[in-house]
Design a protein around this motif. Sequence first.
Motif, PDB file in Angstrom:
ATOM      1  N   GLU A   7       0.830  -1.212   0.000  1.00  0.00           N
ATOM      2  CA  GLU A   7       0.000   0.000   0.000  1.00  0.00           C
ATOM      3  C   GLU A   7       0.861   1.257   0.000  1.00  0.00           C
ATOM      4  O   GLU A   7       0.361   2.346  -0.243  1.00  0.00           O
ATOM      5  N   ASP A   8       2.144   1.116   0.291  1.00  0.00           N
ATOM      6  CA  ASP A   8       3.049   2.260   0.390  1.00  0.00           C
ATOM      7  C   ASP A   8       3.469   2.741  -1.011  1.00  0.00           C
ATOM      8  O   ASP A   8       4.012   1.984  -1.816  1.00  0.00           O
ATOM      9  N   TYR A   9       3.214   4.017  -1.286  1.00  0.00           N
ATOM     10  CA  TYR A   9       3.483   4.607  -2.602  1.00  0.00           C
ATOM     11  C   TYR A   9       4.962   4.483  -2.996  1.00  0.00           C
ATOM     12  O   TYR A   9       5.286   4.042  -4.099  1.00  0.00           O
ATOM     13  N   GLU A  10       5.871   4.883  -2.096  1.00  0.00           N
ATOM     14  CA  GLU A  10       7.305   4.857  -2.417  1.00  0.00           C
ATOM     15  C   GLU A  10       7.799   3.445  -2.680  1.00  0.00           C
ATOM     16  O   GLU A  10       8.625   3.218  -3.573  1.00  0.00           O
ATOM     17  N   GLU A  11       7.300   2.486  -1.938  1.00  0.00           N
ATOM     18  CA  GLU A  11       7.694   1.092  -2.164  1.00  0.00           C
ATOM     19  C   GLU A  11       7.234   0.608  -3.541  1.00  0.00           C
ATOM     20  O   GLU A  11       7.942  -0.144  -4.212  1.00  0.00           O
ATOM     21  N   ARG A  12       6.033   1.027  -3.954  1.00  0.00           N
ATOM     22  CA  ARG A  12       5.548   0.627  -5.287  1.00  0.00           C
ATOM     23  C   ARG A  12       6.430   1.225  -6.381  1.00  0.00           C
ATOM     24  O   ARG A  12       6.779   0.549  -7.353  1.00  0.00           O
ATOM     25  N   ILE A  13       6.817   2.505  -6.235  1.00  0.00           N
ATOM     26  CA  ILE A  13       7.688   3.148  -7.224  1.00  0.00           C
ATOM     27  C   ILE A  13       9.032   2.422  -7.278  1.00  0.00           C
ATOM     28  O   ILE A  13       9.548   2.122  -8.360  1.00  0.00           O
ATOM     29  N   ASN A  14       9.595   2.126  -6.114  1.00  0.00           N
ATOM     30  CA  ASN A  14      10.885   1.411  -6.074  1.00  0.00           C
ATOM     31  C   ASN A  14      10.779   0.048  -6.739  1.00  0.00           C
ATOM     32  O   ASN A  14      11.693  -0.386  -7.440  1.00  0.00           O
ATOM     33  N   GLN A  15       9.664  -0.633  -6.530  1.00  0.00           N
ATOM     34  CA  GLN A  15       9.455  -1.942  -7.155  1.00  0.00           C
ATOM     35  C   GLN A  15       9.421  -1.815  -8.684  1.00  0.00           C
ATOM     36  O   GLN A  15       9.978  -2.649  -9.403  1.00  0.00           O
ATOM     37  N   LEU A  16       8.777  -0.763  -9.179  1.00  0.00           N
ATOM     38  CA  LEU A  16       8.712  -0.539 -10.626  1.00  0.00           C
ATOM     39  C   LEU A  16      10.061  -0.091 -11.203  1.00  0.00           C
ATOM     40  O   LEU A  16      10.370  -0.354 -12.368  1.00  0.00           O
ATOM     41  N   LEU A  17      10.874   0.602 -10.382  1.00  0.00           N
ATOM     42  CA  LEU A  17      12.182   1.083 -10.840  1.00  0.00           C
ATOM     43  C   LEU A  17      13.224  -0.026 -10.908  1.00  0.00           C
ATOM     44  O   LEU A  17      14.181   0.064 -11.685  1.00  0.00           O
ATOM     45  N   THR A  18      13.057  -1.068 -10.105  1.00  0.00           N
ATOM     46  CA  THR A  18      14.067  -2.138 -10.006  1.00  0.00           C
ATOM     47  C   THR A  18      14.479  -2.717 -11.364  1.00  0.00           C
ATOM     48  O   THR A  18      15.669  -2.860 -11.629  1.00  0.00           O
ATOM     49  N   PRO A  19      13.534  -3.049 -12.271  1.00  0.00           N
ATOM     50  CA  PRO A  19      13.960  -3.608 -13.567  1.00  0.00           C
ATOM     51  C   PRO A  19      14.674  -2.604 -14.484  1.00  0.00           C
ATOM     52  O   PRO A  19      15.298  -2.991 -15.460  1.00  0.00           O
ATOM     53  N   ILE A  20      14.550  -1.286 -14.192  1.00  0.00           N
ATOM     54  CA  ILE A  20      15.195  -0.261 -15.034  1.00  0.00           C
ATOM     55  C   ILE A  20      16.607  -0.069 -14.503  1.00  0.00           C
ATOM     56  O   ILE A  20      16.854   0.774 -13.642  1.00  0.00           O
TER      57      ILE A  20
END
Length: 199
Positions: A17-30
């Motif tokens: 539910e944490d916004y920053e954690e979701r962004i970090n998860q999406l950034l990992t493959p980049i």
Amino acid sequence: MLKMEKDYEEKYGDITEDYEERINQLLTPIKTDSRRKLLQEEIFRIRNVEWITKKFIIYLLPKATPRPRLGQRGVFYVKGAKDNKKLFKKFINDIDIDIITTPTKFTCKSYFPIPSSMNQIEKVLAEIGLIRPISKPDWDNVGKAYCDMLQGLILYDDSLIVEGVSKKYYSMKPRIEITISYMKEHDSGYNRKKMKEKG
């Protein structure tokens, strides 16, 4: 647990539910610097896309969208929708605008007649927007009526509306004020492709 809750839990329950954690998860493959630079450039580009704004005032009594009806051939229709489109076409004849195919913001301000039963002080307060209508029609039905009116004339499809606002006011001069703002270019290749598929 309701089925819709169960379905949601199965598909999205593990996502934080944490916004920053979701962004970090999406950034990992980049991983590469060039891909991260491209992301930054896209953020900058999208935030700086120009929005074009057009305003229309229609001097008529605001009306809500009636419920869809089933026609003789088994097809649903909305009574009066055709007349609304004809009416709006008159108002936009002199306006230079191509059909909109990009993300759009829509605002509808509906000004209803000031009730004659209000006292003089209330009438002044109503005209300046401090007393607002709390009777029918519902705010969403009024907004929908005028949103539908744009479709096919200046707006390719009302699914392009990413933000919609409908406000009710009183005025001595009943009217509908419509403001639309749309992006000068698409925000993404994904949305550009979706529009080409529709066209």
